[in-house]
Scaffold this motif. Structure first.
Motif, PDB file in Angstrom:
ATOM      1  N   GLN A 535       0.806  -1.208   0.000  1.00  0.00           N
ATOM      2  CA  GLN A 535       0.000   0.000   0.000  1.00  0.00           C
ATOM      3  C   GLN A 535       0.844   1.264   0.000  1.00  0.00           C
ATOM      4  O   GLN A 535       0.349   2.334  -0.352  1.00  0.00           O
ATOM      5  CB  GLN A 535      -0.930  -0.004   1.234  1.00  0.00           C
ATOM      6  N   ALA A 536       2.093   1.146   0.382  1.00  0.00           N
ATOM      7  CA  ALA A 536       2.938   2.333   0.462  1.00  0.00           C
ATOM      8  C   ALA A 536       3.383   2.801  -0.919  1.00  0.00           C
ATOM      9  O   ALA A 536       3.813   3.927  -1.093  1.00  0.00           O
ATOM     10  CB  ALA A 536       4.158   2.053   1.331  1.00  0.00           C
ATOM     11  N   VAL A 537       3.348   1.887  -1.928  1.00  0.00           N
ATOM     12  CA  VAL A 537       3.868   2.234  -3.237  1.00  0.00           C
ATOM     13  C   VAL A 537       2.770   2.432  -4.256  1.00  0.00           C
ATOM     14  O   VAL A 537       2.740   3.422  -4.970  1.00  0.00           O
ATOM     15  CB  VAL A 537       4.854   1.165  -3.733  1.00  0.00           C
ATOM     16  N   TRP A 538       1.843   1.517  -4.278  1.00  0.00           N
ATOM     17  CA  TRP A 538       0.820   1.553  -5.320  1.00  0.00           C
ATOM     18  C   TRP A 538      -0.471   2.185  -4.833  1.00  0.00           C
ATOM     19  O   TRP A 538      -0.814   2.147  -3.664  1.00  0.00           O
ATOM     20  CB  TRP A 538       0.542   0.133  -5.834  1.00  0.00           C
ATOM     21  N   ILE A 539      -1.165   2.782  -5.807  1.00  0.00           N
ATOM     22  CA  ILE A 539      -2.480   3.380  -5.498  1.00  0.00           C
ATOM     23  C   ILE A 539      -3.472   2.250  -5.253  1.00  0.00           C
ATOM     24  O   ILE A 539      -3.506   1.288  -6.043  1.00  0.00           O
ATOM     25  CB  ILE A 539      -2.957   4.271  -6.659  1.00  0.00           C
ATOM     26  N   PRO A 540      -4.259   2.309  -4.195  1.00  0.00           N
ATOM     27  CA  PRO A 540      -5.190   1.219  -3.884  1.00  0.00           C
ATOM     28  C   PRO A 540      -6.130   0.937  -5.054  1.00  0.00           C
ATOM     29  O   PRO A 540      -6.584   1.849  -5.759  1.00  0.00           O
ATOM     30  CB  PRO A 540      -5.959   1.718  -2.662  1.00  0.00           C
ATOM     31  N   ALA A 541      -6.437  -0.339  -5.224  1.00  0.00           N
ATOM     32  CA  ALA A 541      -7.309  -0.742  -6.333  1.00  0.00           C
ATOM     33  C   ALA A 541      -8.715  -0.163  -6.193  1.00  0.00           C
ATOM     34  O   ALA A 541      -9.353   0.186  -7.191  1.00  0.00           O
ATOM     35  CB  ALA A 541      -7.374  -2.271  -6.402  1.00  0.00           C
ATOM     36  N   CYS A 582       5.792   7.294 -12.132  1.00  0.00           N
ATOM     37  CA  CYS A 582       5.383   5.978 -12.648  1.00  0.00           C
ATOM     38  C   CYS A 582       4.092   5.497 -11.988  1.00  0.00           C
ATOM     39  O   CYS A 582       3.214   4.926 -12.645  1.00  0.00           O
ATOM     40  CB  CYS A 582       6.518   4.960 -12.422  1.00  0.00           C
ATOM     41  N   VAL A 583       3.997   5.757 -10.648  1.00  0.00           N
ATOM     42  CA  VAL A 583       2.780   5.336  -9.950  1.00  0.00           C
ATOM     43  C   VAL A 583       1.574   6.108 -10.478  1.00  0.00           C
ATOM     44  O   VAL A 583       0.478   5.566 -10.616  1.00  0.00           O
ATOM     45  CB  VAL A 583       2.955   5.536  -8.431  1.00  0.00           C
ATOM     46  N   CYS A 584       1.808   7.377 -10.819  1.00  0.00           N
ATOM     47  CA  CYS A 584       0.700   8.203 -11.321  1.00  0.00           C
ATOM     48  C   CYS A 584       0.161   7.695 -12.648  1.00  0.00           C
ATOM     49  O   CYS A 584      -0.971   8.025 -13.034  1.00  0.00           O
ATOM     50  CB  CYS A 584       1.152   9.648 -11.485  1.00  0.00           C
ATOM     51  N   PHE A 585       1.036   6.889 -13.369  1.00  0.00           N
ATOM     52  CA  PHE A 585       0.517   6.347 -14.617  1.00  0.00           C
ATOM     53  C   PHE A 585      -0.657   5.404 -14.394  1.00  0.00           C
ATOM     54  O   PHE A 585      -1.434   5.137 -15.314  1.00  0.00           O
ATOM     55  CB  PHE A 585       1.658   5.638 -15.387  1.00  0.00           C
ATOM     56  N   ASP A 586      -0.773   4.848 -13.137  1.00  0.00           N
ATOM     57  CA  ASP A 586      -1.966   4.037 -12.832  1.00  0.00           C
ATOM     58  C   ASP A 586      -3.234   4.868 -12.975  1.00  0.00           C
ATOM     59  O   ASP A 586      -4.249   4.386 -13.482  1.00  0.00           O
ATOM     60  CB  ASP A 586      -1.878   3.476 -11.412  1.00  0.00           C
ATOM     61  N   LEU A 587      -3.157   6.137 -12.481  1.00  0.00           N
ATOM     62  CA  LEU A 587      -4.325   7.015 -12.611  1.00  0.00           C
ATOM     63  C   LEU A 587      -4.607   7.315 -14.084  1.00  0.00           C
ATOM     64  O   LEU A 587      -5.750   7.281 -14.537  1.00  0.00           O
ATOM     65  CB  LEU A 587      -4.086   8.334 -11.861  1.00  0.00           C
ATOM     66  N   LEU A 588      -3.482   7.606 -14.845  1.00  0.00           N
ATOM     67  CA  LEU A 588      -3.660   7.929 -16.248  1.00  0.00           C
ATOM     68  C   LEU A 588      -4.213   6.728 -17.012  1.00  0.00           C
ATOM     69  O   LEU A 588      -5.123   6.875 -17.839  1.00  0.00           O
ATOM     70  CB  LEU A 588      -2.314   8.372 -16.849  1.00  0.00           C
TER      71      LEU A 588
END
Length: 764
Positions: A535-541, A582-588
Motif C-alpha cells: 500500500q505504500a507504493v501503489w495506489i489502492p485498487a 510511474c505510480v501516477c501512470f496508474d491514474l492515467l
C-alpha cells in the motif's frame, strides 16, 4: 370600485354590518324601552302622589263638613224648638248661613228634622213640598229624598246629579247627607250639603296633566261620585267590571281593547277610592325626542359602521383577491377566451385551483421525489435540503452514519411493470428500529437497478462494518421475502455526512459492477475489495475502481477527489519523483482505459500526451484533472444526446400510439427499457411538458382537427383518440380552449359547409 363586483366582498361587508347591526338594534330597543319604562314609572308615581294629595284634601273637606254637622247638632240656635219659634227662626237661618260660609265647597246647606214638614236653609224656611219643587234632582225624586232624609243613619254622599233651580238653570251637584247628632244610632235630623261638582273635580283636574285619560272618585261601595274625562270614556259595562275588582296600587289592564295604566289609592277615613286611567300608548308618544335622538344616533352609527365594515372587508378581501389572481395566472383553467366571471366566488376558485394543484402534486410527487434523490446520489449536498422540502418528501438525514447500496437482478428478460412498481414501493422508505436505521429508495436510470440511501446511528460495542452488514442483510432478507428472484447488491463506504452520499454511490456502483462479472445473488462491499500488496507504493485498487466508476457516471466531483487524494498520498510518501510519476501512470491508465471503454478515442489522442508529460507532480495532477473533466463533459454530452435521442424516439412513439387508451408512462418505459421515474424526469427536461400533458396535447389537437373538418359525433371522436371519459374530456376541452366542443365546431361549420345539427347534442 371593482371590489363591489365581487360577491365575496359584498358578503364580507354584509357580515360585518350584521355583526354591527344585531347588537345595535338590540341596544337601541333596550334604550328606547328603558326610556319609555322610566317615563311611565315617573308619570305613574306622579299620579300616585297627586291622587294621594287629592285624597288628603278631599278627606279634609269631608271631615270639615262632618264637624260643621256636629256643631249644628249642638247649636242651641238650631234646636227644633227655636227653629219653629217665629221669634228665633231668624237666628236659625243666620246660623246656617254662617256655617255655610265656613266651607268653600258648600253650595247650599239644609237642616231637616225627622218627620218635619219644614226644611231650613241659609236662605230661609220652606215647606218640604215647596223645597222639593224648587230643587229637583234628575235621578232623586221627591219621595226618595224624603225617605232618605228620615232614614239615613250614616253620612252618605250621593253621586253627582243634575239639579234644576227655580230660575230654570241646571247644575251638577252632589248631595252629602249627615245624620245628627253624628254617631248617634237614633238621629233626630239630617244636615244635607249640596256641593257643586266642579268643587271636587277641580281637585283632580291637574292629575292627568296633558295626558288623555279618566279620573274617578268612588264611594265606599265602588260607585262613581265624580269623574274627570280627557278624550276618553269607558262603557258602563267596562266601568262596572273595573270598579268591582279595583284594588289600590299601580297595574295594567286592557280596556276598550287597548292597554291602560291604572293608579288607585283609597281613603282610610271614609273608604272613598281615587282612580286614574290612562292609555299606555301615550308613554311611547311622550318620548318622541328620545326616539328622534336614538334614530339619529342609530343612523350615525350605521354610517360609521358601514365605513368601518368597508375597510375591514377590504382588508380581509385583499389577500384573497391576491390569491385569486395568482391562482388564475397559474391555473390551467385560465386560458384565452375564458370568461373572467368564473362560476362561484373567489374562495371557490381558490379551492378549485388548490384541488387542481393538489391533483398535479399527487401525480408528480413520486417522480419529483425520485428525481430529487437521484440528484443527491449524483451531487451529494444533502445539507441544502430545507425543512419544508424534507417535510414535503418525508426525508430525514439526522443519523450519524450514511452509505448507499445498489441492488439489481440477474434474470432472463427485464422486470415487468408491476414487479418494478412493487419494488419501488417497497424500497421507497424503509425503517429498521432494531438497527437504528432508515433508508430511502430511488429508481436508477439503468434498467432493473435501484439505489438505497441508508442512515444509521452506531451502536455501543458494535463495529461499524458489522452494523452495516446487518442492515444490508435486513434489506436483502426483506427483498427475498417479497420477491422470488435474488438481488445482487453492491455496498458503498460509510460516511459521517450525507453530503458524501454521492461518493458512497460511486463506490456502490463499482462494487455492483465488479460482482456482476463474477457471480450472482451476492453482496459486495466496496471497502472489502482487494488491495495491492504494498500500500505504500501503489495506489489502492478500490481508489482506481472508484475513479473509473465516477468517470463512467460523468461525476467530476468524485473523480477529482479520487485524483487529488491519490496524488496527495504520493506527495506525503518518501518515493522518488520518478517512481511517483510511474505510480501516477496508474491514474492515467485508469482514465484512458475508461475513455476507451466509453468509446472516446479522439480524447485519448488529444489529451493523453499533454497529461502524461508534465514537468512536475502538480502539473501531472492538473493534467489528470483536466483529462477527467474533459471525459466527464464528454460523458454528460453523450448522456444528453442519448437521452434526447431516446426522448425523440419516445415522442415519435407517442405520436403514433396516442390513440391507444392503455398508453401510460409505465408501458412506454417498459417498451424502451428505462425506469418510469427516469423517463418522467427526462421527458419533462427535454420537451418542457410532462408525459401526461404531451399525450393530452396530441389528443386535443386531433379532436380539434376532426371537429373542424368532419361531422363525426363527438363521442366517437373522443373514443377514437383514446380518451374513454367523455364528460371529463369536455370539461378539460373547455378549460383549454374557452369553448365547449359544440361551440368550437359551430365556429368552423359555416365555412366548411358541415351540418350543425349534431353540435347541439355534443355538449351533453
Amino acid at each position: 370600485m371593482t371590489y363591489f363586483k365581487s360577491r365575496l366582498f359584498l358578503k364580507y361587508i354584509w357580515s360585518y354590518l350584521f355583526i354591527l347591526l344585531i347588537p345595535l338594534v338590540f341596544l337601541t330597543v333596550f334604550i328606547y324601552h328603558n326610556a319609555v319604562t322610566n317615563l311611565r314609572t315617573e308619570i305613574e308615581q306622579s299620579r300616585l302622589a297627586q291622587l294621594t294629595q287629592a285624597k288628603v284634601i278631599v278627606d279634609g273637606r269631608m271631615k270639615e263638613l262632618g264637624e260643621i254637622a256636629s256643631r249644628i247638632s249642638y247649636d242651641k240656635r238650631l234646636t227644633p224648638y227655636r227653629v219653629h219659634d217665629p221669634i228665633y227662626s231668624g237666628e236659625a237661618i243666620t246660623a246656617l248661613d254662617q256655617y255655610k260660609a265656613t266651607s268653600s265647597i258648600i253650595g247650599e246647606i239644609y237642616l231637616y228634622f225627622h218627620q218635619d214638614g219644614k226644611i231650613y236653609s241659609s236662605k230661609g224656611l220652606n215647606d218640604y213640598d215647596v223645597f222639593a219643587e224648587n230643587v229637583r234632582f234628575r235621578s232623586w225624586d221627591k219621595d226618595a229624598l224624603y225617605r232618605d232624609l228620615n232614614t239615613f243613619r250614616y253620612p252618605t254622599m250621593r253621586a253627582s246629579d243634575s239639579v234644576s233651580k227655580p230660575n230654570g238653570m241646571q247644575e251638577t251637584m252632589l248631595a252629602y247627607l249627615i245624620p245628627i247628632t253624628p254617631n248617634n244610632p237614633n238621629p233626630h235630623g239630617t244636615v244635607m250639603y249640596l256641593i257643586k261638582e266642579p268643587e271636587l273635580t277641580g281637585l283632580i283636574d291637574s292629575i292627568l296633566g296633558n295626558y288623555q285619560g279618566l279620573t274617578y272618585i268612588l264611594d265606599n261601595q265602588g260607585r262613581p261620585l265624580v269623574d274627570n274625562r280627557q278624550g276618553e270614556a269607558l262603557s258602563a259595562a267596562e266601568a262596572k267590571s273595573l270598579f268591582d275588582t279595583l284594588t289600590p296600587g299601580i297595574y295594567d289592564r286592557t280596556l276598550n281593547g287597548k292597554p291602560h295604566s291604572i293608579v288607585s289609592v283609597k281613603s282610610e277615613s271614609n273608604g272613598w277610592t281615587y282612580v286614574t286611567i290612562m292609555p299606555s300608548a301615550q308613554f311611547f308618544s311622550s318620548v318622541l325626542h328620545v326616539r328622534s335622538f336614538i334614530i339619529m344616533l342609530f343612523i350615525i352609527v350605521v354610517i360609521a359602521g358601514a365605513g368601518i365594515a368597508l375597510l375591514l372587508a377590504r382588508a380581509q378581501y385583499l389577500p384573497i383577491s391576491t390569491l385569486v389572481a395568482f391562482a388564475a395566472s397559474k391555473s390551467a383553467a385560465k386560458r384565452p377566451g375564458t370568461a373572467d366571471g368564473a362560476s362561484g366566488n373567489e374562495l371557490d376558485r381558490i379551492r378549485s385551483a388548490l384541488q387542481e394543484y393538489s391533483s398535479r402534486i399527487d401525480l408528480q410527487e413520486p417522480f419529483a421525489r425520485n428525481h430529487f434523490l437521484s440528484l443527491l446520489l449524483k451531487y451529494g449536498n444533502a445539507q441544502s435540503l430545507t425543512p419544508e422540502l424534507q417535510d414535503a418528501f418525508d426525508l430525514s438525514f439526522d443519523r450519524a452514519r450514511h452509505f448507499v447500496l445498489v441492488a439489481g437482478w440477474e434474470q432472463d428478460g427485464e422486470l415487468g411493470r408491476a414487479e418494478r412498481q412493487e419494488i419501488a414501493e417497497l424500497l421507497a422508505q424503509l425503517e429498521f428500529p432494531e438497527l437504528a436505521a432508515q433508508g430511502y429508495g430511488v429508481e436508477l436510470s439503468q434498467p432493473d437497478q435501484f439505489g438505497l440511501m441508508l442512515s444509521f446511528d452506531p451502536g455501543s460495542g458494535t463495529e461499524e462494518f458489522e452494523q452495516v452488514r446487518k442492515i444490508v442483510e435486513a434489506v436483502r432478507s426483506m427483498m427475498l421475502e417479497a420477491f422470488d428472484f435474488i438481488p445482487v447488491i453492491g455496498v458503498g463506504t460509510c460516511y459521517a455526512s450525507p453530503d458524501q452520499l454521492n461518493q458512497s454511490f460511486i463506490e456502490a456502483c463499482s462494487a455492483f459492477e465488479l460482482r456482476m462479472s463474477s457471480g450472482s445473488g451476492t453482496v459486495t462491499y466496496f471497502e472489502k475489495l482487494s488491495y495491492t500488496s504494498d500500500q505504500a507504493v501503489w495506489i489502492p485498487a478500490n481508489t482506481l475502481m472508484k475513479l473509473a466508476q465516477s468517470l463512467k457516471q460523468g461525476n467530476y466531483d468524485v473523480s477529482a477527489q479520487m485524483i487529488q487524494d491519490a496524488v496527495r498520498g504520493l506527495q506525503h510518501s518518501e518515493l522518488s519523483a520518478l517512481l511517483m510519476r510511474c505510480v501516477c501512470f496508474d491514474l492515467l491508465n485508469t482514465i484512458l482505459k475508461t475513455a476507451s471503454e466509453l468509446g472516446h478515442h479522439r480524447l485519448l489522442q488529444e489529451m493523453a500526451p499533454n497529461a502524461a508529460y508534465g514537468k512536475s507532480l502538480d502539473e501531472l495532477e492538473r493534467g489528470l484533472l483536466n483529462l477527467a473533466a474533459q471525459l466527464c463533459n464528454q460523458v454528460e454530452q453523450t448522456h444528453r444526446k442519448e437521452e434526447q435521442s431516446v426522448i425523440d424516439r419516445i415522442a415519435a412513439y407517442i405520436d403514433v400510439h396516442y390513440v391507444d387508451a392503455n398508453l401510460s408512462l409505465e408501458t412506454v418505459a417498459f417498451e424502451f427499457g428505462i425506469s418510469p421515474s427516469h423517463l418522467s424526469r427526462s421527458f419533462k427536461e427535454k420537451l418542457g411538458l410532462n408525459f401526461i400533458q404531451y399525450i393530452w396535447k396530441r389528443r386535443l389537437e386531433q379532436v380539434m382537427h376532426r371537429l373542424a373538418t368532419t361531422g363525426e359525433p363527438l363521442k366517437d371522436i373522443i373514443l377514437t383518440v383514446g380518451y374513454l371519459d367523455t364528460p371529463n374530456f369536455i370539461r378539460k376541452f373547455k378549460k383549454e380552449t374557452g369553448y365547449t366542443p359544440g361551440q368550437y365546431r359551430k365556429m368552423f361549420a359555416a365555412g366548411n359547409g358541415l351540418a350543425e345539427s349534431a353540435a347541439d347534442a355534443e355538449d351533453l
